[in-house]
Design an enzyme around this catalytic site. Structure first.
Site, short mmCIF file in Angstrom:
data_model
loop_
_atom_site.label_atom_id
_atom_site.label_comp_id
_atom_site.label_asym_id
_atom_site.label_seq_id
_atom_site.Cartn_x
_atom_site.Cartn_y
_atom_site.Cartn_z
N CYS A 8 0.81 -1.26 0.06
CA CYS A 8 -0.26 -0.28 0.01
C CYS A 8 1.11 1.18 -0.10
CB CYS A 8 -0.93 -0.05 1.33
SG CYS A 8 -1.72 1.42 1.56
N CYS A 16 -0.86 -9.94 0.99
CA CYS A 16 -1.12 -10.66 0.05
C CYS A 16 -2.26 -10.69 -0.80
CB CYS A 16 -0.50 -12.14 0.53
SG CYS A 16 1.12 -12.41 1.01
N HIS A 27 -8.34 2.81 2.56
CA HIS A 27 -7.84 4.08 2.60
C HIS A 27 -8.80 5.13 1.78
CE1 HIS A 27 -4.35 3.57 5.28
NE2 HIS A 27 -3.86 2.49 4.34
N CYS A 62 -4.71 1.87 -8.99
CA CYS A 62 -5.54 2.87 -8.33
C CYS A 62 -7.02 2.58 -8.06
CB CYS A 62 -5.25 4.16 -9.11
SG CYS A 62 -6.54 5.74 -8.43
N CYS A 65 -9.53 5.34 -9.74
CA CYS A 65 -9.90 5.07 -11.18
C CYS A 65 -10.25 3.74 -11.43
CB CYS A 65 -8.17 5.31 -11.84
SG CYS A 65 -7.54 7.07 -11.62
N CYS A 135 -8.83 -18.95 -12.64
CA CYS A 135 -8.33 -20.57 -13.00
C CYS A 135 -8.74 -21.18 -14.26
CB CYS A 135 -8.73 -21.43 -11.72
SG CYS A 135 -10.38 -21.48 -11.55
N HIS A 438 -13.36 -25.18 -9.59
CA HIS A 438 -12.18 -24.98 -9.82
C HIS A 438 -11.61 -25.52 -11.14
CE1 HIS A 438 -8.21 -23.43 -8.73
NE2 HIS A 438 -7.76 -24.72 -8.52
#
EC number: 3.4.19.12
Length: 487
Positions: A8, A16, A27, A62, A65, A135, A438
C-alpha cells in the site's frame, strides 16, 4: 503465500493479494467520508487517488480510477518505489537462486527427488497467479503452453512495443486512456508463453493478458468463475482474427508461410485466411443430412477447431472409475455417439429443397480432415428447466494411440500413423456447477507429467492423469512410429 504481495503506497503496509485484502481500498473509502458534505477542492481530489503496487510485477493499481495506471508524481515517486523494490529483490534472491541452481545441478532428476524439492525452479515449470477466479484462464494457458508446435510459433514472434516513449519500470502497463488500438492479444499471449517454462522460482502474474481479454472479450469481464472451454474458443478465435490482420502493419502470415512444417496443404481456413491457429487446431467435418420422406441427401463441410462430445445418457449416473454398475464410459463411446447416424427431433426438422418444406431427417458426421492437434471437449454441463447441471461421469481416455481412422470420411487415403494421437494435456473441472468450482490442468512436458493448479506446479504420474475426470482433452498427432497400443 501463493498470492502476489501488494504494498500500500499510502502507509507502506504489505499484504498478499489485491483481490483478497482490501487494505488500500479502505484508505480510499475513508478518504471519501470527510468530504461527503463539503465541496471538493482540486487538492482534495488529488488526495483521493489511493494506490497500491504489486511487489512482483511492479504494476500500480488505483482504487479511485479502478484500473492499473502508468502515470507518476512530478517527483517520480512511483518509479523510486519500483527501483527500491527491484534492488531488494535482487539482493534477497541472488544467493538463494545460486544455492538452488547448484542443488539442481547436483541432483539426479528422478521423480521422487523432484517431489521432495517441490520448487518451481527444480521443476523448471512456472505457475500462473490467480487474479480472482481466473483458474479457467490459467488451465487453458498452461495446456496451450505444452503444445509445442503451437507454443513455439508465438515464442518466436518478434516482440511488439505497445507504447511509445519511455516505459516506467521493467514492464509495459496499460490504461483505459490508451484506447483499443494499442491492445494486442497476440503480443500479451506471446509474453505469457515466454514466461512459462523458464525456470522462474515465482509464479507469473498474467494481469496484462487478462486486461486485454477484458478489452476485447466483454463476456469475461469481472472476477466470477467462467467456462474454460468457452474461454479457449474465444481466445483461439481472437488470436486467429488478429493474426490474419497482422499488427502495426506487419503481417504475421509471412512467418507462417516461412515455416515449412505449417505449409499451405496442412492449413484449414476458418473465417478467411489461414493462421497458425487453423494450421494446428483446424479440421473439417462433413455433415450429411438425409430427408426421410424423399431420400434427398444434403452435404455440408464445416471447419472446426475442437469437437464437443456428449457423454451418452446410459453412462451419466456412473461417477467414478471403480464403480461396477455396468460398463465403463470410454472416449470411444463419446466419439461414436458424435459420429453415429441419428434422427433429428421435432425441433430440428430439416428444410428439404426437394420437398420444399421441413421434413423428418437423419444426420451423420464424418471427419474429412483431421487436425494436427485434436481438441476434444466433453459436454459436462447441461441446462435443465432452471439451472445448469454437471455430468460428473468418469470417462476413460487413452494416454497414447488414440486411433481416429474409423471416423474418417476416406480412411484409405490416410497413412498408417497419420490417424494416431497421443495425449498432451487435460483440463479438469472440480466442483458441481459451471459458475463455481475450480479448474486445473495436467500436461506432458519432455516426457514428464505435471499438474498445474494456478501458482502451484507439481510433478505427477500417468496413473494420476488417467484417473482425472477430463473436461477438455488435447491430443497431438503422432509423428514417429512407436509400439503403443491403440484405443
Amino acid at each position: 503465500s501463493n498470492k502476489s504481495p501488494w504494498v500500500c503506497l499510502t502507509c507502506s503496509s504489505v499484504h498478499c493479494g489485491r483481490y483478497v485484502n482490501g487494505h488500500a481500498k479502505k484508505h480510499y473509502e475513508d478518504a471519501q467520508i470527510p468530504m461527503t458534505n463539503h465541496k471538493k477542492t482540486e487538492k482534495q481530489e488529488k488526495v483521493q487517488h489511493t494506490v497500491c503496487m504489486d511487489c512482483s510485477s511492479y504494476s500500480t493499481y488505483c482504487y479511485r480510477c479502478d484500473d492499473f495506471v502508468v502515470n507518476d508524481t512530478k517527483l517520480g515517486l512511483v518509479q523510486k518505489v519500483r527501483e527500491h523494490l527491484q534492488n531488494l529483490e535482487n539482493s534477497a534472491f541472488t544467493s538463494d537462486r545460486h544455492r538452488k541452481r547448484k542443488l539442481l545441478e547436483n541432483s539426479s532428476l528422478n521423480s521422487k527427488l523432484l517431489k521432495v524439492n517441490g520448487s518451481t525452479t527444480a521443476l523448471c515449470a512456472t505457475g500462473l497467479r490467480n487474479l480472482g477466479n481466473t483458474c479457467f484462464m490459467n488451465a487453458i494457458l498452461q495446456s496451450l503452453s505444452n503444445i509445442q508446435q503451437f507454443c513455439c510459433y508465438f515464442k518466436e514472434l518478434p516482440a511488439v512495443e505497445l507504447r511509445n516513449g519511455k516505459t516506467a519500470g521493467r514492464r509495459t502497463y496499460h490504461t483505459r486512456s490508451q484506447g483499443d488500438n494499442n491492445v494486442s492479444l497476440v503480443e500479451e499471449f506471446r509474453k505469457t508463453l515466454c514466461a512459462l517454462w523458464q525456470g522462474s522460482q515465482t509464479a507469473f502474474s498474467p494481469e496484462s493478458l487478462f486486461y486485454v481479454v477484458w478489452k476485447i472479450m466483454p463476456n469475461f469481464r469481472g472476477y466470477q468463475q467462467q467456462d474454460a472451454h468457452e474461454f479457449m474458443r474465444y481466445l483461439l478465435d481472437h488470436l486467429h482474427l488478429e493474426l490474419q490482420g497482422g499488427f502495426n502493419g506487419v503481417s504475421r502470415s509471412v512467418i507462417l508461410q516461412e515455416n515449412s512444417s505449417l505449409s499451405a496443404s496442412n492449413k484449414c481456413c476458418i473465417n478467411g485466411a489461414s493462421t497458425v491457429v487453423t494450421a494446428i487446431f483446424g479440421g473439417i467435418l462433413q455433415n450429411e443430412v438425409n430427408c426421410l420422406i424423399c431420400g434427398t441427401e444434403s452435404r455440408k463441410f464445416d471447419p472446426f477447431l475442437d469437437l464437443s462430445l456428449d457423454i451418452p445418457s446410459q453412462f451419466r449416473n456412473k461417477r467414478s472409475k471403480n464403480q461396477e454398475n455396468g460398463p465403463m464410459c470410454t472416449l470411444r463411446d463419446c466419439l461414436r455417439s458424435f459420429t453415429d447416424l441419428e434422427e433429428l427431433d421435432e425441433t430440428e426438422l430439416y428444410m428439404c429443397h426437394k420437398c420444399k418444406k421441413k421434413q423428418k431427417s437423419t444426420k451423420k458426421f464424418w471427419i474429412q480432415k483431421l487436425p494436427k492437434v485434436l481438441c476434444l471437449h466433453l459436454k459436462r454441463f447441461h441446462w435443465t428447466a432452471y439451472l445448469r447441471n454437471k455430468v460428473d461421469t468418469y470417462v476413460e481416455f487413452p494416454l497414447r494411440g488414440l486411433d481416429m481412422k474409423c471416423y474418417l470420411l476416406e480412411p484409405e487415403n490416410s497413412g498408417p500413423e497419420s490417424c494416431l494421437y497421443d495425449l498432451a494435456a487435460v483440463v479438469v473441472h472440480h466442483g458441481s456447477g459451471v459458475g463455481s468450482g475450480h479448474y486445473t490442468a495436467y500436461a506432458a512436458h519432455e516426457g514428464r507429467w505435471f499438474h498445474f493448479n494456478d501458482s502451484t506446479v507439481t510433478l505427477t504420474d500417468e496413473e494420476t492423469v488417467v484417473k482425472a475426470k477430463a473436461y477438455i482433452l488435447f491430443y497431438v498427432e503422432r509423428q514417429a512410429k512407436s509400439g503403443s497400443d491403440k484405443l
